[in-house]
Design an enzyme around this catalytic site. Structure first.
Site, PDB file in Angstrom:
ATOM      1  N   HIS A 152       0.842  -1.200   0.000  1.00  0.00           N
ATOM      2  CA  HIS A 152       0.000   0.000   0.000  1.00  0.00           C
ATOM      3  C   HIS A 152       0.877   1.249   0.000  1.00  0.00           C
ATOM      4  O   HIS A 152       0.605   2.216  -0.723  1.00  0.00           O
ATOM      5  CB  HIS A 152      -0.924   0.007   1.225  1.00  0.00           C
ATOM      6  CG  HIS A 152      -2.223  -0.697   1.023  1.00  0.00           C
ATOM      7  ND1 HIS A 152      -2.321  -2.064   0.986  1.00  0.00           N
ATOM      8  CD2 HIS A 152      -3.482  -0.220   0.853  1.00  0.00           C
ATOM      9  CE1 HIS A 152      -3.587  -2.418   0.811  1.00  0.00           C
ATOM     10  NE2 HIS A 152      -4.311  -1.311   0.716  1.00  0.00           N
ATOM     11  N   HIS A 175       0.189  -2.884   9.729  1.00  0.00           N
ATOM     12  CA  HIS A 175       1.596  -2.623   9.414  1.00  0.00           C
ATOM     13  C   HIS A 175       2.271  -1.874  10.553  1.00  0.00           C
ATOM     14  O   HIS A 175       1.613  -1.185  11.336  1.00  0.00           O
ATOM     15  CB  HIS A 175       1.731  -1.791   8.131  1.00  0.00           C
ATOM     16  CG  HIS A 175       1.569  -2.580   6.878  1.00  0.00           C
ATOM     17  ND1 HIS A 175       2.461  -3.567   6.501  1.00  0.00           N
ATOM     18  CD2 HIS A 175       0.629  -2.529   5.903  1.00  0.00           C
ATOM     19  CE1 HIS A 175       2.066  -4.086   5.344  1.00  0.00           C
ATOM     20  NE2 HIS A 175       0.956  -3.477   4.970  1.00  0.00           N
TER      21      HIS A 175
END
Length: 386
Positions: A148, A195
């Site tokens: 991402h 994350h």
């Protein structure tokens, strides 16, 4: 080394979540699933562990926190497949195919390196607890690096670069927009609990390195893939190699390899479609060189854009559904399976390459041709070679 360990500390992710108002009470599950989570001593409920009634909802402590939930959920969607399948075609059909073609090329390289890195490193997601995972869709993927973040660096900054290069538009408008895009997507990954800061920084670094190393070759390759007689063979051979022998061995259950195949296949289809456009003389070079003026679309122009997009999305959607059914059956049979199985590793990679290759081809070749049949074409599209 201590700095890296600190950046990879899940407690930093948890602190950011707490600052944004995320707490365990925001995770709603039925009694049976909560019991299962307690037995595992984790807030992490994978999709397969949830019943149909379980869901994750927005924080309800106050309106500000609810807005953050929706803001970061939307920002995170800018790194998902649905966004790519809508954003890139819309821009090709309605804006500037040169800008989008080159942006997509760099994006695909960044994403390929990122997905390969996931399968090479197989880095676990940040521990839960202390992290509260509000997203469970990609838990089967490795955490390092964040694709991402790689995507959120490549797309906006490449768009900003080419918009400035090709149009009369101020960098003081483009650069802040790119920074906001990148920042929101990266922060959304912390907010959703999938994350660490180190994952995000590595994803950003991958895109910066890929852009820096490949920048001297963008325009030359774009010209080559459209004009050289052997370009389709070279591109197709390279793509197959990237999806097979050059890709690191995947761990069972990983979807990173399949995602990498999708990305490479789409760009392969775009390359072949662009080559056919040029060699069938559908496209030709534009005598007028940029920078071009930015023209505000009229109501009629907006209506035409919506019609092009609607027609194109319907065609792409039908192709995707139909071809997936056909290719899964075909490759299952070729690989000796008694019943069609799209999750079989070989079948999965083969059908994804075939389906997404056709999608990429259709975006630049088939759909614009159909637009012409209905009088919906954007005339400048056929002069966007360089």
């Amino acid at each position: 080394m201590n700095v890296l360990k600190k950046l990879n500390d899940p407690n930093l992710t948890a602190k950011f979540q707490q600052y944004c108002g995320v707490s365990s009470k925001n995770v709603e599950n039925c009694d049976e699933c909560q019991k299962h989570a307690q037995e595992r001593d984790t807030w992490d409920l994978k999709t397969g562990d949830r019943c149909a009634d379980c869901k994750v909802t927005a924080p309800r402590s106050n309106t500000r926190h609810a807005l953050l939930f929706y803001l970061f959920s939307y920002a995170s969607s800018l790194g998902n497949e649905v966004f790519y399948l809508l954003f890139y075609p819309y821009c090709v059909w309605n804006m500037d195919s040169v800008l989008i073609r080159r942006t997509a090329l760099v994006w695909s390289l960044c994403m390929y390196v990122g997905q390969a890195g996931k399968d090479l490193l197989w880095w676990p997601r940040p521990a839960s607890p202390p992290v509260i995972r509000l997203e469970t869709e990609f838990l089967q993927e490795s955490s390092m690096p964040s694709t991402h973040a790689a995507s959120a660096t490549a797309i906006p900054f490449m768009l900003a670069y080419y918009l400035y290069d090709r149009y009369q538009i101020s960098p003081y408008l483009l650069l802040p927009a790119a920074v906001v895009w990148c920042s929101l997507v990266c922060l959304s990954r912390l907010y959703l609990g999938v994350h660490t800061i180190l994952d995000l920084l590595c994803g950003i670094l991958i895109s910066i390195l890929v852009m820096a190393v490949t920048s001297p070759f963008w325009e030359d390759f774009d010209w080559y893939q459209q004009t050289h007689p052997f370009a389709p063979f070279v591109v197709l051979t390279t793509a197959i190699a990237m999806c097979t022998v050059l890709y690191p061995k995947s761990k069972d259950g990983s979807c990173s390899h399949g995602d990498a195949v999708q990305i490479v296949a789409v760009l392969t289809g775009v390359s072949i479609g662009s080559w056919l456009n040029f060699h069938f003389q559908f496209t030709s070079t534009n005598d007028h060189s940029g920078p071009y003026d930015v023209i505000i679309p009229s109501v009629r122009d907006l209506a035409m854009q919506i019609l092009r997009f609607f027609v194109g999305v319907v065609i792409i959607g039908l192709l995707k559904v139909t071809l997936k059914e056909i290719t899964v059956r075909l490759f299952s049979k070729l690989f000796g399976l008694k019943v069609p199985n799209q999750e079989h590793p070989s079948v999965k990679l083969a059908y994804k390459f075939a389906v997404y290759g056709v999608i990429g081809f259709s975006v630049v070749f088939l759909v614009p041709f159909i637009h012409c049949m209905f009088g919906l074409e954007r005339e400048s599209y056929f002069k966007e070679v360089v």
